[in-house]
Design an enzyme around this catalytic site. Structure first.
Site, PDB file in Angstrom:
ATOM      1  N   ARG A 617       0.847  -1.200   0.000  1.00 21.74           N
ATOM      2  CA  ARG A 617       0.000   0.000   0.000  1.00 21.74           C
ATOM      3  C   ARG A 617       0.879   1.245   0.000  1.00 21.74           C
ATOM      4  NH1 ARG A 617      -4.126  -0.370   4.453  1.00 21.74           N
ATOM      5  NH2 ARG A 617      -5.587  -0.955   2.810  1.00 21.74           N
ATOM      6  N   PRO A 621       0.795   8.980  -2.100  1.00 28.16           N
ATOM      7  CA  PRO A 621       1.388   8.892  -3.439  1.00 28.16           C
ATOM      8  C   PRO A 621       2.282  10.076  -3.798  1.00 28.16           C
ATOM      9  CG  PRO A 621      -1.005   9.223  -3.555  1.00 28.16           C
ATOM     10  CD  PRO A 621      -0.669   8.961  -2.125  1.00 28.16           C
ATOM     11  N   GLN A 627      10.069  10.038  -3.315  1.00 29.98           N
ATOM     12  CA  GLN A 627      11.139   9.121  -2.936  1.00 29.98           C
ATOM     13  C   GLN A 627      11.661   8.374  -4.163  1.00 29.98           C
ATOM     14  OE1 GLN A 627      12.522   7.700   0.488  1.00 29.98           O
ATOM     15  NE2 GLN A 627      12.535   9.890   0.172  1.00 29.98           N
ATOM     16  N   GLY A 693      11.501   3.696  -0.385  1.00 32.66           N
ATOM     17  CA  GLY A 693      12.504   4.764  -0.483  1.00 32.66           C
ATOM     18  C   GLY A 693      13.779   4.352  -1.183  1.00 32.66           C
ATOM     19  N   GLU A 694      14.065   3.064  -1.187  1.00 33.03           N
ATOM     20  CA  GLU A 694      15.305   2.623  -1.835  1.00 33.03           C
ATOM     21  C   GLU A 694      15.035   1.861  -3.133  1.00 33.03           C
ATOM     22  OE1 GLU A 694      18.074   2.435   2.118  1.00 33.03           O
ATOM     23  OE2 GLU A 694      17.275   0.554   1.408  1.00 33.03           O
TER      24      GLU A 694
END
Lengths: 734, 211
Positions: A617, A621, A627, A693-694
């Site tokens: 989820r 957005p 990110q 984030g990565e």
């Protein structure tokens, strides 16, 4: 609360606030310059002094003596504290190199003195007057030769350096189609915009530190160890962080020096590491040498896949875990991975955004492109053919949710992948045009995370947790979580972060922050909901929080009234059961890139970028997309320009500032598109979210390198893909 | 009004007691006496306007405009990212033109009019460019953001004034607001969080609303 079973329906699923594109609640503070970063907390009643550091000018050896007489006499100087003065300190549990103290020099620009003066200019001038007598030692600085002495590192955090399934050597030897190639990634720097900075103030034996830290409790713990004081005596604050990318995970020298300097000066001291100092003083992502072997059947099934990686670090350090994704990403019965660690006397290697996967996929996803070429297969089709829904090393273990194929298929369609031509055949004006793609993969980690949620008599909710917002959007998504759980609008929620007086959270790193810390706020809100229900005598099973009210059957009570003048508090820590062991939890994506390569100079320009991400989820957005595009931008830098150049004689990174270490700038980055797959992962957390984030960094650099191959027919296996590696082999042009 | 996130320093954040603060103040007094005794020739008086307000300062000659703003006027919206003119985080407007305030000494600005990020808007009353940055999420960590916004405002003024850039194709035509022009002119402002794509959208929107 302990998360032990997959989530069922819970208040987050209402999605009245969570999942909505809500702008950052700290946006006005940041865009007006009112957000206060570490060096900027100013109390007009305190006359701060300024600390300026001195770093070692040798890479290895010992300090025989330091002459500080001239510095101490220099105008405005209040105090000079040297590494010899403070002596050898206990090493923080997360540090490899000593931060400050003792006569041993372990790397170039290791902090060896801090000069305190009334002004910044005076401190800086005086620091240049310190004379240091070194006993210079012999160091090892070249990874390519140090690999001959590389050793198998010890297993850390359950990560075995080697893995083996089936008969890799035999299967590879007998494979119909084979690839055996070696790739290199250079040392890379976080290069966050805010330098490491701390203000330290003592009151007796109690210490207050404003700093720039991703992990409040790790810093507080390791600062206590390094200073040799009780952790409870330290109050650490880091409410705004000007970027970290892993560089601010672990205690750094600015906080240690500020503490010693403030003690010596008898007044609060501000220390910011000068930009040209911080690259060699702090950590970096270590360079890797990676050998990848893939064997496949003629119809494109992987039968053997092997990935070996060599990297270096200081004694006591760790490997760059570049092989980890290869254990999980593609099917294949016969497999091996191995990591070897060489001893290098360069600055400390440590986590940088997507440690392991980022450099690992830079290599693996070129290798996959190469074997697809050998097979004459479309690389999207090859990846789909070799998808796996189970952990290929432990086939009884399923992925919690895996939709890599969906990302690949949707991405190919949206990007217009079928317009891709044969390598070196497409030209527009003065450029060769190429399309490239790669899979994205990054594990979903979770960490225990605590929070305190307060309800007051106005019906306002305040979240307190030592969680940090390093640009990731923590303020906003934690407010969304509390608003959803307590049934109030966003403007009724305040979020206070980055303070060691608050419950210990996951902190920010490893793309575990958003999912873990919102789950911690979820747990605290469950406690607060129970407190509200108990106070009102409601059955907490049958209770609804909405529109600032709490209702049960026919009773409706405003939250403000439920709180009463005393208010109510819920506090809890989300703990995690063994679902991450039972299931493999990972995030997936696909990167698509179009490049133009100058036909004469080989200059690579990005024309289009698309990432499709499957990460559970999406809590917000807007911030999630930022990110991902931010990671794509970093990946563009890693692909095309970022490289710390090693001086192999004197042992340091030569290009230690933002002019020499070239990150992507505006002119390098085209419009970027991101698509999130509409999915939830109930096995991950009650939020049903995962890290994102990565993920955006994972694979994107290889997609660029693959696009350059498609444009020019030139396969560059040594990052960054600079024009000197292209210009001699560019196709002839008419 | 609820404080959405920590805003101003408050004394409750300090373990330092008021007695300890008094001790700091007296130490500070000694240090200042020491400077003024020996170092008068190393400092100068300078007056300039910042965000419309007149300031008269006695500054070390080595003090950059950036440090004068941050450390002496406590206008910390202007950021120090590199102190070497490499990152653009310290961008401010001086007499209507953007400069890197780390690359210029404060004493060179006697009589100048300086605008910092604090001069463009405040929470609750944002400049249109600040509104657009929030709307398009043109930042993440926020540290480069004041510099990006000052540059963004300046870039639109420079294009309006028909000042050409490296990517301006035809010097006889009027400069226009294109993505390529914006990217080129903004390239002195580094954003490591990588919000470039969103920043270009924010600037484009503000440019469009002016047209």
């Amino acid at each position: 609360m302990k998360f032990e079973k997959p989530a069922t329906t819970n208040p987050i699923d209402n999605l009245t606030v969570v999942g909505k594109p809500i702008h950052r609640i700290d946006g006005e503070l940041k865009t007006t310059g009112r957000a206060k970063y570490a060096y900027e907390w100013h109390d007009p009643d305190i006359d701060y002094a300024y600390g300026y550091p001195l770093g070692s000018s040798i890479a290895k050896g010992r300090i025989r003596s330091m002459d500080t007489a001239a510095a101490k006499k220099s105008p405005g100087v209040i105090s000079v504290v040297t590494a010899l003065d403070v002596g050898k300190r206990d090493l923080g549990s997360k540090n490899t190199a000593n931060l400050f103290g003792g006569d041993e020099v372990q790397h170039y620009h290791q902090a060896i003195a801090i000069v305190v003066a009334a002004t910044f200019e005076q401190a800086r001038a005086a620091s240049a007057l310190i004379k240091v007598d070194y006993a210079v030692g012999e160091g090892v600085f070249d990874l390519s030769t140090a690999t001959k002495d590389a050793k198998k590192p010890k297993a850390e955090g359950g990560t075995e350096p080697d893995s083996s399934v089936g008969d890799f050597e035999g299967a590879f030897a007998n494979a119909a189609v084979k690839l055996d190639a070696t790739y290199t990634t250079p040392d890379q720097s976080h290069a966050m915009m805010e330098p490491f900075a701390s203000i330290a103030a003592w009151n007796g034996d109690e210490l207050t530190v404003w700093t720039s830290s991703q992990m409040i409790d790790w810093w507080r713990t390791d600062l206590a160890t390094t200073l040799g004081i009780d952790k409870e005596k330290i109050h650490l604050m880091s409410p705004f962080i000007g970027g970290g990318f892993g560089g601010k995970l672990f205690l750094r020298s600015d906080a240690v020096m500020a503490a010693f300097a403030a003690k010596a000066a008898g007044r609060p001291v501000k220390v910011a590491l000068p930009r040209p100092f911080l690259v060699n003083n702090a950590t970096h992502r270590p360079a890797t040498i990676q050998r990848i072997r893939i064997g496949a059947t003629r119809d494109g099934k992987i039968t053997a896949i092997g990935h070996e990686s060599w990297s270096g670090d200081l004694p006591g350090g760790q490997p760059e875990t570049a092989v980890m994704q290869t254990r999980l990403l593609y099917a294949g019965e016969n497999r091996m991975t191995a990591m070897r660690l060489a001893t290098l006397d360069l600055p400390e290697g440590n986590s940088m955004r997507a440690p392991g996967e980022a450099p690992g996929l830079m290599a693996l996803e070129i290798a996959i492109d190469e074997i697809a070429v050998k097979l004459g297969m479309d690389p999207v089709e090859f990846r789909i053919l070799n998808d796996t829904q189970v952990d290929p090393e432990k086939p009884g273990r399923n992925f919690s949710h895996r939709n890599l194929v969906g990302c690949l298929t949707l991405g190919a369609e949206k990007f217009g992948w079928n317009a891709r031509g044969k390598p070196g055949t497409k030209r527009e004006g003065g450029q060769f045009i190429g399309l490239g793609m790669a899979a994205a993969f990054r594990n979903n980690l979770v960490m225990p995370s605590g929070a305190r949620v307060k309800l007051d008599a106005r019906g306002d909710i305040t979240v307190e947790t030592d969680m940090t917002d390093i640009g990731t959007g923590s303020y906003t998504i934690l407010a969304q979580t509390a608003a959803e759980m307590m049934g109030v609008p966003m403007e009724k929620v305040g979020v206070h972060l980055g303070d060691s007086r608050f419950p210990v959270s996951s902190g920010s790193g490893g793309q575990f922050g958003a999912n873990s810390s919102t789950s911690g706020v979820y747990a605290a809100c469950v406690k607060l909901r129970e407190a509200v229900a108990q106070k009102l005598g409601f059955n907490s099973q049958d209770i609804e929080f909405a529109n600032g009210e709490v209702r049960s059957d026919n009773r409706v009570v405003p939250l403000s009234q439920a709180a009463g003048p005393e208010g109510l508090v819920g506090e809890d820590t989300m703990q995690w059961g063994d679902l991450e062991k039972t299931y493999q939890q990972s995030t997936f994506g696909a990167h698509f890139v179009e490049v133009g390569v100058d036909v004469a100079t080989g200059e690579v320009r990005l024309k289009r970028m698309l990432a499709v991400c499957a990460a559970g989820r999406i809590l917000n957005p807007i911030t999630a997309r930022s990110q991902v595009i931010g990671a794509m931008t970093m990946g563009a830098g890693l692909a095309l320009s970022e490289e710390l150049s090693v001086d192999k004689r004197r042992g340091f990174f030569v290009n230690h500032d933002l002019a020499g270490y070239e990150v992507a700038v505006h002119a390098d980055i085209p419009h970027q598109d991101v698509i999130f797959m509409d999915e939830t992962d109930p096995i991950s957390s009650p939020m049903k979210a995962k890290g994102v984030g990565e993920l955006g960094l994972c694979g994107v650099s290889a997609a660029i390198a693959n696009a350059v191959y498609n444009a020019t027919g030139i396969r560059v296996r040594d990052y960054p893909v600079t024009l000197d590696k292209l210009i001699h082999e560019l196709p002839e042009v008419a | 009004m609820i404080e959405i996130c920590p805003f101003e320093i408050s004394r409750r954040d300090l373990l330092v007691s008021s007695a300890a603060t008094a001790a700091f103040a007296s130490v500070a007094g000694n240090a200042h006496a020491q400077i003024s005794g020996n170092e008068m020739q190393q400092s100068s008086n300078v007056s300039f306007k910042v965000n419309g307000e007149e300031h008269a300062l006695e500054l070390d000659n080595r003090t950059t405009l950036l440090d004068a703003l941050r450390e002496h006027l406590h206008l910390t919206g202007t950021k120090k990212g590199c102190d070497h003119g490499q990152c653009g985080a310290c961008t401010v407007m001086v007499d209507g033109r953007r400069i890197n305030s780390c690359l210029t000494l404060a004493v060179m600005h006697d009589g100048d009019e300086i605008t910092t990020i604090e001069g463009y808007g405040r929470p609750g009353n944002l400049h249109p460019m600040q509104v657009a940055f929030v709307k398009h999420d043109g930042f993440q960590c926020g540290y480069c953001t004041p510099g990006q916004i000052c540059s963004s405002i300046a870039v639109l003024q420079e294009i309006e004034a028909n000042i050409p850039s490296h990517v301006t194709g035809d010097l006889t035509e009027k400069a226009s607001v294109t993505s390529a022009e914006i990217r080129e002119r903004m390239s002195g402002n580094i954003c490591r969080c990588g919000a470039y794509s969103n920043i270009v959208e924010a600037i484009t929107e503000v440019a469009g609303s002016k047209a």
